[in-house]
Design an enzyme around this catalytic site. Structure first.
Site, PDB file in Angstrom:
ATOM      1  N   GLY A   1      47.925  42.377  45.727  1.00  0.00           N
ATOM      2  CA  GLY A   1      46.842  42.309  44.864  1.00  0.00           C
ATOM      3  C   GLY A   1      45.194  42.490  45.769  1.00  0.00           C
ATOM      4  O   GLY A   1      44.567  43.708  45.985  1.00  0.00           O
ATOM      5  N   HIS A   2      45.883  41.813  47.274  1.00  0.00           N
ATOM      6  CA  HIS A   2      44.883  41.566  48.373  1.00  0.00           C
ATOM      7  C   HIS A   2      45.535  43.902  49.223  1.00  0.00           C
ATOM      8  O   HIS A   2      44.817  44.770  49.387  1.00  0.00           O
ATOM      9  CB  HIS A   2      45.301  41.614  49.577  1.00  0.00           C
ATOM     10  CG  HIS A   2      44.988  39.959  49.564  1.00  0.00           C
ATOM     11  ND1 HIS A   2      45.657  38.370  49.052  1.00  0.00           N
ATOM     12  CD2 HIS A   2      43.339  39.153  48.802  1.00  0.00           C
ATOM     13  CE1 HIS A   2      45.934  37.323  49.161  1.00  0.00           C
ATOM     14  NE2 HIS A   2      44.142  37.827  49.675  1.00  0.00           N
TER      15      HIS A   2
ATOM     16  N   GLN B   1      34.116  26.705  50.584  1.00  0.00           N
ATOM     17  CA  GLN B   1      33.937  26.811  49.482  1.00  0.00           C
ATOM     18  C   GLN B   1      35.712  26.085  48.693  1.00  0.00           C
ATOM     19  O   GLN B   1      35.520  26.556  47.667  1.00  0.00           O
ATOM     20  CB  GLN B   1      34.534  28.113  49.436  1.00  0.00           C
ATOM     21  CG  GLN B   1      35.879  29.217  49.811  1.00  0.00           C
ATOM     22  CD  GLN B   1      35.898  31.105  49.518  1.00  0.00           C
ATOM     23  OE1 GLN B   1      35.431  31.140  50.129  1.00  0.00           O
ATOM     24  NE2 GLN B   1      36.895  30.528  48.050  1.00  0.00           N
TER      25      GLN B   1
ATOM     26  N   GLY C   1      38.293  41.719  44.462  1.00  0.00           N
ATOM     27  CA  GLY C   1      39.411  41.762  42.785  1.00  0.00           C
ATOM     28  C   GLY C   1      38.358  41.333  42.126  1.00  0.00           C
ATOM     29  O   GLY C   1      38.499  40.152  41.729  1.00  0.00           O
TER      30      GLY C   1
HETATM   31  P1  AMP Z   1      41.298  35.390  47.674  1.00  0.00           P
HETATM   32  O1  AMP Z   1      42.303  35.744  49.402  1.00  0.00           O
HETATM   33  O2  AMP Z   1      42.182  34.584  47.419  1.00  0.00           O
HETATM   34  O3  AMP Z   1      40.173  34.967  49.301  1.00  0.00           O
HETATM   35  O4  AMP Z   1      40.994  36.442  48.307  1.00  0.00           O
HETATM   36  C1  AMP Z   1      40.281  37.908  48.475  1.00  0.00           C
HETATM   37  C2  AMP Z   1      40.379  38.900  47.734  1.00  0.00           C
HETATM   38  O5  AMP Z   1      41.616  39.454  47.040  1.00  0.00           O
HETATM   39  C3  AMP Z   1      39.078  38.734  46.806  1.00  0.00           C
HETATM   40  O6  AMP Z   1      38.271  39.466  46.750  1.00  0.00           O
HETATM   41  C4  AMP Z   1      39.777  38.353  45.496  1.00  0.00           C
HETATM   42  O7  AMP Z   1      39.567  38.874  44.001  1.00  0.00           O
HETATM   43  C5  AMP Z   1      41.056  40.006  46.182  1.00  0.00           C
HETATM   44  N1  AMP Z   1      42.505  39.193  45.041  1.00  0.00           N
HETATM   45  C6  AMP Z   1      43.369  38.132  45.147  1.00  0.00           C
HETATM   46  N2  AMP Z   1      44.730  38.685  44.098  1.00  0.00           N
HETATM   47  C7  AMP Z   1      43.681  39.589  43.073  1.00  0.00           C
HETATM   48  C8  AMP Z   1      45.058  39.944  42.143  1.00  0.00           C
HETATM   49  N3  AMP Z   1      45.819  39.687  41.849  1.00  0.00           N
HETATM   50  N4  AMP Z   1      44.332  41.559  42.046  1.00  0.00           N
HETATM   51  C9  AMP Z   1      43.376  42.344  42.290  1.00  0.00           C
HETATM   52  N5  AMP Z   1      42.966  41.759  43.273  1.00  0.00           N
HETATM   53  C10 AMP Z   1      43.153  40.184  43.766  1.00  0.00           C
END
Ligand code: AMP
Length: 282
Positions: free
Chosen positions: A37-38, A62, A149
């Site tokens: 996803g990242h 957060q 995301g």
């Molecule tokens: P995080 O590390 O969880 O804070 O996420 C960092 C970025 O990755 C944020 O913009 C999330 O929305 C995005 N993100 C996390 N999981 C996914 C996913 N499965 N698909 C797309 N983007 C994602």
């Protein structure tokens, strides 16, 4: 890949790049424990900018539950390897003091309605903490574009609002949700599911798909009741909310013709893990 932990070094590296290359700077903020996803955000960032900057910072502000913060997974060595492979050019891993020097007093943000529903309602203070870290990171990195995301759809709306309020000259680019083959949305928290929980977790996405396929036969409130009933039959899951909302402003949908585009948004606890997901109904 250039790895920095001091904001002064980071700012210097970015401004050097800007002077030399006259290209755009793209930024992907993360909390690490990276997955595809990242990876999709990094790919998009690489495509659209000369310089791709990523940061890894598990932002204490957060987390509305300390347990969740303490248990948040990390693996910096693996993340570095992954980012290197993806061609990210600068990785910023700030020290906590670099983001929040001692005595730091966070700003108070007013997101109005946006903070009163779904994640805002169920995770008090969460978006205040998100806004604080993203504002600080934007001020350090000064990107032309930043990538977020749709998995965290409400967060995306908060960031768009933040950019307007602070008049940041930053284009916010939203990227689609990346899923496992069985439908589970990728999340750093998935690793905390037990084997059994991981096996049944796709039930969440299945319910969203069901909404997409059948919503027209129900009113929003009846569809909500139907989904609540499905979750009540599976004791492993504890449904926090299922909401149908306008994808523009997150106003809760009372009638399907209230909005041009409506999403279904869900938050569920499975064991010790809180999972969120969403889907476009139309
Ligand atoms: P995080 O590390 O969880 O804070 O996420 C960092 C970025 O990755 C944020 O913009 C999330 O929305 C995005 N993100 C996390 N999981 C996914 C996913 N499965 N698909 C797309 N983007 C994602």
């Amino acid at each position: 890949m250039f790895v920095v932990s001091k904001k002064s070094e980071l700012a210097e590296a970015i401004s050097r790049f800007r002077e030399e290359k006259m290209q755009y700077v793209g930024f992907v903020p993360t909390m690490g424990f990276l997955h595809k996803g990242h990876g999709s955000l990094i790919d998009q960032c690489k495509k659209e900018n000369g310089l791709c900057v990523c940061d890894i910072f598990v932002n204490p502000l957060q987390f509305n539950e300390n347990k969740d913060y303490v248990n948040y997974p990390t693996d910096i060595a693996k993340d570095r390897e992954y980012l290197e492979k993806l061609g990210c050019q600068i990785l910023y891993i700030p020290l906590k003091e670099d983001i929040y020097p001692s005595g730091h007093i966070p700003l108070k943000y007013d997101f109005g309605y946006l903070e009163t529903v779904m994640e805002g309602k169920h995770r008090p203070g969460h978006f205040q903490g998100v806004a604080e870290v993203v504002r600080i990171l934007f001020e350090i990195v000064k990107p032309d574009r930043a990538y977020f995301g749709e998995k965290d759809f409400q967060q995306l709306k908060i960031i768009e609002n933040l950019v307007k309020q602070f008049d940041f000259q930053i284009e916010i680019v939203s990227c689609p949700i990346i899923r496992e083959p069985d439908g589970l949305a990728l999340s750093s928290r998935n690793v905390r599911l037990t084997e059994h929980e991981r096996k049944i977790a796709p039930f969440i996405f299945q319910q969203l798909i069901w909404c997409k396929e059948h919503f027209i036969k129900f009113s929003p409130s009846d569809l909500k009741k139907h989904i609540q009933l499905q979750f009540s039959r599976h004791s492993e899951f504890s449904l926090e909310y299922i909401e149908f909302a306008d994808r523009l402003d997150l106003k809760i949908t009372k009638h399907w013709d209230d909005a041009k585009s409506v999403g279904a948004f869900i938050a569920v606890r499975l064991g010790n893990v809180r999972l969120i997901d969403n889907i476009i109904l139309f």
